[in-house]
Design an enzyme around this catalytic site. Structure first.
Site, PDB file in Angstrom:
ATOM      1  N   HIS A 283      -2.167 -59.787 -38.922  1.00  0.00           N
ATOM      2  CA  HIS A 283      -2.335 -58.753 -37.899  1.00  0.00           C
ATOM      3  C   HIS A 283      -3.258 -57.619 -38.381  1.00  0.00           C
ATOM      4  O   HIS A 283      -4.349 -57.476 -37.875  1.00  0.00           O
ATOM      5  CB  HIS A 283      -1.002 -58.181 -37.373  1.00  0.00           C
ATOM      6  CG  HIS A 283      -0.062 -59.242 -36.892  1.00  0.00           C
ATOM      7  ND1 HIS A 283      -0.411 -60.116 -35.880  1.00  0.00           N
ATOM      8  CD2 HIS A 283       1.194 -59.598 -37.277  1.00  0.00           C
ATOM      9  CE1 HIS A 283       0.609 -60.963 -35.669  1.00  0.00           C
ATOM     10  NE2 HIS A 283       1.587 -60.663 -36.503  1.00  0.00           N
ATOM     11  N   ASP A 334       0.599 -67.774 -33.956  1.00  0.00           N
ATOM     12  CA  ASP A 334       1.779 -66.923 -34.138  1.00  0.00           C
ATOM     13  C   ASP A 334       2.978 -67.322 -33.268  1.00  0.00           C
ATOM     14  O   ASP A 334       3.658 -68.293 -33.573  1.00  0.00           O
ATOM     15  CB  ASP A 334       1.346 -65.465 -33.889  1.00  0.00           C
ATOM     16  CG  ASP A 334       2.379 -64.449 -34.354  1.00  0.00           C
ATOM     17  OD1 ASP A 334       3.505 -64.846 -34.654  1.00  0.00           O
ATOM     18  OD2 ASP A 334       2.059 -63.248 -34.412  1.00  0.00           O
TER      19      ASP A 334
HETATM   20  C1  NGQ Z   1       8.136 -62.530 -36.804  1.00  0.00           C
HETATM   21  N1  NGQ Z   1       6.436 -61.933 -35.260  1.00  0.00           N
HETATM   22  O1  NGQ Z   1       8.555 -62.436 -37.942  1.00  0.00           O
HETATM   23  O2  NGQ Z   1       8.308 -63.556 -36.144  1.00  0.00           O
HETATM   24  C2  NGQ Z   1       7.346 -61.388 -36.207  1.00  0.00           C
HETATM   25  C3  NGQ Z   1       8.252 -60.419 -35.496  1.00  0.00           C
HETATM   26  C4  NGQ Z   1       9.003 -58.800 -37.257  1.00  0.00           C
HETATM   27  C5  NGQ Z   1       5.374 -61.270 -34.831  1.00  0.00           C
HETATM   28  N2  NGQ Z   1       5.092 -60.138 -35.350  1.00  0.00           N
HETATM   29  C6  NGQ Z   1       9.352 -59.887 -36.306  1.00  0.00           C
HETATM   30  N3  NGQ Z   1       4.608 -61.748 -33.906  1.00  0.00           N
HETATM   31  O3  NGQ Z   1       7.835 -58.571 -37.557  1.00  0.00           O
HETATM   32  O4  NGQ Z   1       9.938 -58.174 -37.743  1.00  0.00           O
HETATM   33 ZN    ZN Z   2       4.121 -63.679 -37.511  1.00  0.00          ZN
END
Ligand code: NGQ
Ligand code: ZN
Length: 468
Positions: A283, A334
């Site tokens: 990101h 993602d």
């Molecule tokens: C994840 N996903 O770990 O799946 C993350 C969200 C987080 C994205 N950022 C959860 N798309 O970062 O705590």
């Molecule tokens: Zn992720």
């Protein structure tokens, strides 16, 4: 869910009327592929001479540098407004609810179908950022690597090239805050994570998968834990492998980081960790100019996931300023709201246009094709982030290729870079006709030879989850 192993193969050759090579488009290209699935020779202006004629132009298949396969199951289900103001953080709570229900069989069926869909869209390899480790109660499975092995099985059955990134995840926020209930399936201590990695090293070697690892985020791993693992993991891995981390996706994460350390997350990372070409920063949405410059100078890859970043309301990555400093990037899908090379690259370019009120933002200079420049950059960054010899049609590289549909009027009439621009900005996923990974056709004429069985298992898994 059946588990298929790759067939044996022998030397073979392709002949493409147009192919994208490292130094540009070439005509009448013969590509020789050896029995190990590697490209042994590339010859432009060659006679057909018994080679298999491709159904259209040939490009390197795109590496996908970021995936949480299980999240495919909830794509499209989080688009109903909640009681208050919906955000990344309210989405995460919904995601955790589904996570609690997923069995190993479900996880394998979801990942297998997802990987087939990604192949059909033109991805040849994937980095799975894998943190769903434990059973529904948060306890170890009898085999601690059970869930990771389901991912490896999905890669085998689909035929996608795999870089497995087991994720170290121990805390809920900066400063070592204890994890909460919704995170119980993700959590390791140092010893448990080292054992997981030691078990996975031979499993990956056995199937030709690349093993790296990830720290979930600066929220989930403390500086001490990262330092310990950086020193200890080389002892359990045969090769160092890529290293990924989620960083600076949301403004709240930046604010929490400043409250914890006085520094923004990327600033902290560059000050304290040995960030280099091995690293992929997922990101990196909220990077200030000095953080962007440090990321570009480090040689690390920015792991951009534009469709998910748009879906979750993350913000817009400063891609124009970053590319002006030769910053490296690749693309990932993602949360898989849109398993598509086209959507990721198009959303990346369009986000820059919408912000800047200008066109053609990510061309590398005047009179250049945007499609070609972002495709090339994402091939190179993706290959680096996956730690695989992919992303180029050249001797010694793995034969992972896409063939576009030469029967399509736009592709039929297009030459050179216009092929990529027509595909990315006028057509879509169905323009991908055939996909070869590691020397074997995985997709022929838009189909995978195990589609029926893979779809049936996927339907069962989605039904199971819908019952909760
Ligand atoms: C994840 N996903 O770990 O799946 C993350 C969200 C987080 C994205 N950022 C959860 N798309 O970062 O705590
Ligand atoms: Zn992720």
């Amino acid at each position: 869910m059946p588990d298929f192993r790759p067939q044996l193969q022998s030397n073979h050759s392709l002949h493409a009327s147009q192919a994208l090579l490292p130094d540009g488009w070439a005509r009448n290209v013969r590509i020789d592929i050896d029995a190990a699935g590697r490209i042994s020779a590339v010859t432009p202006d060659a006679p057909i001479d018994g080679a298999q004629i491709t159904a259209g132009p040939v490009l390197p298949a795109m590496p996908n540098l970021h995936s949480h396969a299980f999240q495919r199951a909830i794509s499209g289900l989080a688009e109903v407004s909640g009681a208050g103001s919906d955000s990344f953080w309210t989405w995460r709570e919904e995601m955790y609810r589904t996570v609690g229900q997923i069995t190993p069989e479900d996880a394998q069926a979801i990942a297998t179908r997802l990987y087939v869909d990604l192949l059909k869209a033109g991805f040849g390899s994937i980095a799975e950022f894998h943190y769903l480790h434990h059973d529904k109660s948060g306890a170890l499975f009898a085999d601690r690597a059970e869930m990771a092995k389901r991912i490896l099985a999905a890669a085998r059955t689909s035929g996608i090239g795999m870089t497995l990134l087991p994720v170290f995840y121990a805390h809920a926020n900066f400063g070592g805050v204890a994890p909460h209930e919704g995170q119980r399936r993700f959590i390791h201590d140092i010893d448990g994570f080292e054992r997981l990695m030691a078990d996975l090293a031979p499993a990956c070697t056995a199937q030709g998968a690349t093993l790296g690892y990830a720290f979930h985020s600066l929220r989930a791993a403390t500086p001490e834990e990262m330092t310990t693992l950086l020193a200890s993991l080389p002892k359990v891995m045969s090769k160092p492998g890529p290293l990924h981390i989620h960083i600076a996706e949301q403004q709240k994460e930046v604010d929490d980081s400043i409250a914890w350390s006085g520094k923004r997350p990327m600033q902290w990372l560059f000050d304290h960790m040995p960030v280099d070409e091995r690293w992929c920063l997922i990101h990196a949405t909220h990077a200030d100019p000095s953080e962007l410059a440090r990321m570009a100078a480090s040689g690390a890859v920015a792991g951009l996931c534009p469709a998910t970043e748009a879906n979750l309301g993350d913000g817009i990555f400063e891609a124009v300023a970053y590319r002006a400093q030769n910053g490296r990037f690749g693309i990932g899908t993602d949360s898989h709201v849109s398993p598509s090379v086209v959507d990721e690259l198009r959303t990346l370019e369009y986000s820059q246009r919408l912000r800047d009120e200008r066109r053609n933002r990510l061309a590398d200079g005047p009179h250049r094709s945007v499609g070609r420049d972002i495709y090339d950059a994402a091939l190179a960054g993706g290959a680096q982030a996956l730690g695989q010899p992919i992303g180029a049609i050249a001797p010694g590289m793995t034969a992972s290729l896409v063939v576009l549909d030469g029967d399509d009027a736009f592709i039929d009439s297009a030459k050179d870079d216009a092929i990529v621009d027509r595909w990315l900005f006028a057509l879509g996923d169905r323009t991908v006709r055939d996909v070869m990974v590691e020397g074997q056709w995985r997709i022929r004429d838009g189909r995978h030879d195990q589609d029926d069985i893979i779809n049936a298992a996927f339907k069962t898994a989605i039904r199971n989850l819908a019952r909760h």
